[in-house]
Design an enzyme around this catalytic site. Structure first.
Site, PDB file in Angstrom:
ATOM      1  N   ASP A   1       0.809  -1.228   0.000  1.00  0.00           N
ATOM      2  CA  ASP A   1       0.000   0.000   0.000  1.00  0.00           C
ATOM      3  C   ASP A   1       0.837   1.271   0.000  1.00  0.00           C
ATOM      4  OD1 ASP A   1      -2.186  -1.703   0.134  1.00  0.00           O
ATOM      5  OD2 ASP A   1      -2.244  -1.652   2.320  1.00  0.00           O
TER       6      ASP A   1
ATOM      7  N   GLN B   1       1.943  -5.980  -3.266  1.00  0.00           N
ATOM      8  CA  GLN B   1       2.417  -6.081  -1.884  1.00  0.00           C
ATOM      9  C   GLN B   1       3.704  -5.262  -1.707  1.00  0.00           C
ATOM     10  OE1 GLN B   1       1.378  -9.511  -3.336  1.00  0.00           O
ATOM     11  NE2 GLN B   1      -0.542  -8.510  -2.851  1.00  0.00           N
TER      12      GLN B   1
ATOM     13  N   HIS C   1      -4.773  -1.617  -5.751  1.00  0.00           N
ATOM     14  CA  HIS C   1      -3.968  -0.487  -6.218  1.00  0.00           C
ATOM     15  C   HIS C   1      -4.899   0.649  -6.634  1.00  0.00           C
ATOM     16  CE1 HIS C   1      -0.371  -3.353  -7.225  1.00  0.00           C
ATOM     17  NE2 HIS C   1      -0.751  -3.394  -5.965  1.00  0.00           N
TER      18      HIS C   1
HETATM   19  P1  GDP Z   1      -0.859   0.367  -3.511  1.00  0.00           P
HETATM   20  O1  GDP Z   1      -1.427  -0.933  -3.063  1.00  0.00           O
HETATM   21  O2  GDP Z   1       0.613   0.456  -3.268  1.00  0.00           O
HETATM   22  O3  GDP Z   1      -1.217   0.740  -4.909  1.00  0.00           O
HETATM   23  O4  GDP Z   1      -1.500   1.483  -2.563  1.00  0.00           O
HETATM   24  P2  GDP Z   1      -3.052   1.590  -2.142  1.00  0.00           P
HETATM   25  O5  GDP Z   1      -3.832   2.083  -3.287  1.00  0.00           O
HETATM   26  O6  GDP Z   1      -3.515   0.341  -1.485  1.00  0.00           O
HETATM   27  O7  GDP Z   1      -2.959   2.652  -0.960  1.00  0.00           O
HETATM   28  C1  GDP Z   1      -2.455   3.923  -1.164  1.00  0.00           C
HETATM   29  C2  GDP Z   1      -3.541   4.934  -0.752  1.00  0.00           C
HETATM   30  O8  GDP Z   1      -2.978   6.222  -0.640  1.00  0.00           O
HETATM   31  C3  GDP Z   1      -4.647   5.067  -1.774  1.00  0.00           C
HETATM   32  O9  GDP Z   1      -5.828   5.434  -1.111  1.00  0.00           O
HETATM   33  C4  GDP Z   1      -4.157   6.220  -2.660  1.00  0.00           C
HETATM   34  O10 GDP Z   1      -5.216   6.911  -3.313  1.00  0.00           O
HETATM   35  C5  GDP Z   1      -3.508   7.091  -1.636  1.00  0.00           C
HETATM   36  N1  GDP Z   1      -2.360   7.882  -2.091  1.00  0.00           N
HETATM   37  C6  GDP Z   1      -1.394   7.561  -3.003  1.00  0.00           C
HETATM   38  N2  GDP Z   1      -0.446   8.531  -3.040  1.00  0.00           N
HETATM   39  C7  GDP Z   1      -0.824   9.462  -2.139  1.00  0.00           C
HETATM   40  C8  GDP Z   1      -0.254  10.694  -1.693  1.00  0.00           C
HETATM   41  O11 GDP Z   1       0.813  11.115  -2.118  1.00  0.00           O
HETATM   42  N3  GDP Z   1      -0.928  11.373  -0.718  1.00  0.00           N
HETATM   43  C9  GDP Z   1      -2.108  10.941  -0.199  1.00  0.00           C
HETATM   44  N4  GDP Z   1      -2.708  11.664   0.744  1.00  0.00           N
HETATM   45  N5  GDP Z   1      -2.682   9.786  -0.600  1.00  0.00           N
HETATM   46  C10 GDP Z   1      -2.041   9.061  -1.539  1.00  0.00           C
HETATM   47  P1  IMO Z   2      -0.942  -4.178  -2.276  1.00  0.00           P
HETATM   48  O1  IMO Z   2      -0.507  -4.720  -3.607  1.00  0.00           O
HETATM   49  C1  IMO Z   2      -0.946  -4.576   2.056  1.00  0.00           C
HETATM   50  C2  IMO Z   2      -1.017  -8.637   3.676  1.00  0.00           C
HETATM   51  C3  IMO Z   2      -2.270  -9.081   4.397  1.00  0.00           C
HETATM   52  C4  IMO Z   2      -1.679 -10.077   5.386  1.00  0.00           C
HETATM   53  C5  IMO Z   2      -0.560 -10.731   4.564  1.00  0.00           C
HETATM   54  C6  IMO Z   2      -0.970 -12.036   3.901  1.00  0.00           C
HETATM   55  O2  IMO Z   2      -2.244  -3.476  -2.312  1.00  0.00           O
HETATM   56  O3  IMO Z   2       0.146  -3.382  -1.646  1.00  0.00           O
HETATM   57  P2  IMO Z   2      -2.548 -12.771   1.905  1.00  0.00           P
HETATM   58  O4  IMO Z   2      -3.931 -12.348   1.544  1.00  0.00           O
HETATM   59  O5  IMO Z   2      -1.535 -12.471   0.863  1.00  0.00           O
HETATM   60  O6  IMO Z   2      -2.485 -14.180   2.394  1.00  0.00           O
HETATM   61  O7  IMO Z   2      -2.169 -11.860   3.194  1.00  0.00           O
HETATM   62  O8  IMO Z   2      -0.205  -9.801   3.572  1.00  0.00           O
HETATM   63  N1  IMO Z   2      -1.247  -8.140   2.306  1.00  0.00           N
HETATM   64  C7  IMO Z   2      -1.178  -6.848   1.964  1.00  0.00           C
HETATM   65  N2  IMO Z   2      -0.976  -5.748   2.730  1.00  0.00           N
HETATM   66  N3  IMO Z   2      -1.062  -4.471   0.719  1.00  0.00           N
HETATM   67  C8  IMO Z   2      -1.232  -5.560  -0.050  1.00  0.00           C
HETATM   68  O9  IMO Z   2      -1.220  -5.503  -1.400  1.00  0.00           O
HETATM   69  C9  IMO Z   2      -1.344  -6.826   0.571  1.00  0.00           C
HETATM   70  N4  IMO Z   2      -1.532  -8.087   0.130  1.00  0.00           N
HETATM   71  C10 IMO Z   2      -1.459  -8.878   1.193  1.00  0.00           C
HETATM   72  O10 IMO Z   2      -2.894  -8.004   5.065  1.00  0.00           O
HETATM   73  O11 IMO Z   2      -1.072  -9.402   6.450  1.00  0.00           O
HETATM   74 MG    MG Z   3      -2.952  -1.640  -1.783  1.00  0.00          MG
END
Ligand code: GDP
Ligand code: IMO
Ligand code: MG
Length: 426
Positions: A13, A222, A41
């Site tokens: 994330d 991840q 994502h």
């Molecule tokens: P990913 O799994 O790595 O693609 O990340 P996620 O989408 O799960 O989580 C990132 C969160 O932060 C999402 O809600 C994005 O919209 C948000 N986000 C990404 N970049 C920024 C930033 O620079 N500032 C803020 N405030 N939010 C961001």
């Molecule tokens: P993105 O791509 C954050 C975490 C789960 C759990 C562990 C194992 O959005 O960054 P699983 O479902 O793979 O058996 O879970 O890994 N986890 C993530 N945490 N971002 C992710 O993906 C994750 N994918 C799995 O919360 O702790």
């Molecule tokens: Mg994510």
């Protein structure tokens, strides 16, 4: 052209989806190399917020082709839903997406096995997203899995039933009650959708594209600290999230990889169970969670928050061979008078700066305090114009990590990104 790799350096994330979206105009092909619908994502542009789970984050860009590599595991039901959502937005997914025949399928019983396994672990549970990821990769390495290519074979149904019978035995061991009827029908229906898509030998496709001088970005899911080999085992996911995973998950030779783009938050988060040395369970952690809207994009669970962790980041830079760093969510720290950076740990009474074999409970972070910028970053136009305290934070991290920070993200929207004027790479 060599394949650039973009991946997360923390516990997921980090904002990978947003950065892939920002970089996509530079690439002909975006290819996901591991993980599955455990990923979420997020992309934000034109007042639309979209979350991709299985489909690469390049899907919104007109001229870009997207590939789901052999290292990915696919849940047909979630995948079908994703396709529909994109089609509803007017995106012709079929013409822009290719899927490796060697990617593995998540069966409804894999999801049940995930639930049964977590239930049996009780307090020790991983905190899985319960999408069936672990059981599917277990069947892959155990040489029992079903692959995308199997769905066009006449023996598909028989293979499916054979595997489900095996799963039924394991679920009996777990004493886990279930009724498959509805889930199975939905799953089979979604398989029909996949049959209509472009199923390819993606390793040949990608290597031909490399030879044809196409620009390719491999999109990781991840983060490094969730890697099956190098993460905080056993609290990890079941795939190689590190750079090497791009080679095995796409069929690229190591000498065909180019830039390694490491994404990290200006602080740190983790969702699910497992150790988190810099976690803040106090008001400061809560403030980060609120400012960063830290809720899982896949499960909606609140993410745990804490300060940035340099020993862990240095480890991630080393394992991945990171060449460019991108820091996200700098804006989340806008209202902090001071910012702490974990520089070392106290581990069994000793001060260390490496990521130890086990993140034991009494591992104590050692912090350096820095002055916060305490300013709204939304009006800042380029990296040259950032407040002095943020410039200091960036320079300090660059010096410690030995890698340049080539972009800083200051908001969820595609446009909220700072790039140094001098950097020509983007
Ligand atoms: P990913 O799994 O790595 O693609 O990340 P996620 O989408 O799960 O989580 C990132 C969160 O932060 C999402 O809600 C994005 O919209 C948000 N986000 C990404 N970049 C920024 C930033 O620079 N500032 C803020 N405030 N939010 C961001
Ligand atoms: P993105 O791509 C954050 C975490 C789960 C759990 C562990 C194992 O959005 O960054 P699983 O479902 O793979 O058996 O879970 O890994 N986890 C993530 N945490 N971002 C992710 O993906 C994750 N994918 C799995 O919360 O702790
Ligand atoms: Mg994510």
């Amino acid at each position: 052209m060599a394949v650039d790799v973009l991946l997360g350096l923390q516990w997921g994330d980090e904002g990978k989806g947003k950065i892939v979206d920002v970089l996509t105009p530079k690439y002909d092909i975006i290819a996901r190399f591991q993980g599955g619908p455990n990923a979420g994502h997020t992309l934000v542009f034109d007042d639309i917020k979209h979350v991709t789970h299985t489909i690469p984050s390049g899907i919104f860009n007109e001229g870009c082709l997207n590939i789901i590599g052999n290292g990915v595991v696919i849940d047909p039901v979630i995948f079908k839903r994703e396709i529909k959502e994109l089609n509803d937005l007017g995106i012709d997914v079929k013409s822009k997406l290719k899927i490796s025949k060697k990617a593995h399928l998540i069966l409804p019983t894999h999801r049940l096995l995930d639930q049964a396994s977590e239930r049996a672990k009780g307090k020790e549970k991983i905190g899985s997203t319960l999408k069936g990821i672990g059981p599917t990769y277990m069947d892959k390495t155990g040489r029992n899995g079903l692959r995308i290519g199997d769905i066009i074979s006449t023996s598909f149904k028989a293979k499916y039933e054979f595997l489900v019978r095996k799963h039924a035995q394991i679920l009996k061991y777990y004493n886990f009650d279930y009724d498959l009827t509805e889930a199975e029908a939905e799953w089979m229906d979604a398989i029909e959708t996949i049959r209509g898509l472009d199923l390819i030998d993606s390793e040949y496709f990608i290597n031909d594209a490399i030879k044809a001088n196409k620009s390719i970005l491999a999109e990781g899911a991840q983060g490094t600290l969730l890697d099956i080999d190098f993460g905080s085992y056993p609290y990890v996911t079941s795939s190689n999230t590190v750079c090497a995973g791009a080679c095995t998950g796409l069929g690229i030779a190591p000498n065909q990889t180019g830039e390694v783009i490491g994404i990290f938050k200006a602080y740190c988060t983790r969702v699910g169970s497992g150790p988190f040395p810099t976690e803040l369970t106090d008001e400061i952690g809560k403030k980060m969670g609120v400012a960063g809207n830290e809720f899982g994009a896949t499960t909606g669970r609140p993410r745990r928050c804490g300060w940035i962790d340099l020993p862990a980041l240095k480890y991630a830079v080393m394992i991945n061979g990171v060449t460019n760093l991108i820091m996200t969510k700098a804006d989340v720290l806008n209202e902090f008078k001071t910012i702490s950076v974990c520089t070392h740990y106290i581990y069994n009474g000793e001060k260390i700066d490496y990521f130890p074999y086990e993140l034991i409970d009494d591992l104590t972070p050692v912090y350096k305090e820095m002055k916060g910028w305490n300013t709204d970053l939304s009006e800042v136009g380029s990296m040259e114009d950032v407040p002095a305290e943020l410039a200091d934070y960036i320079s300090y991290l660059e010096a410690e990590l030995g890698v340049p920070i080539t972009m800083v993200s200051i908001g969820p929207d595609r446009k909220q990104i700072l790039v140094p004027e001098k950097v020509s790479a983007y």
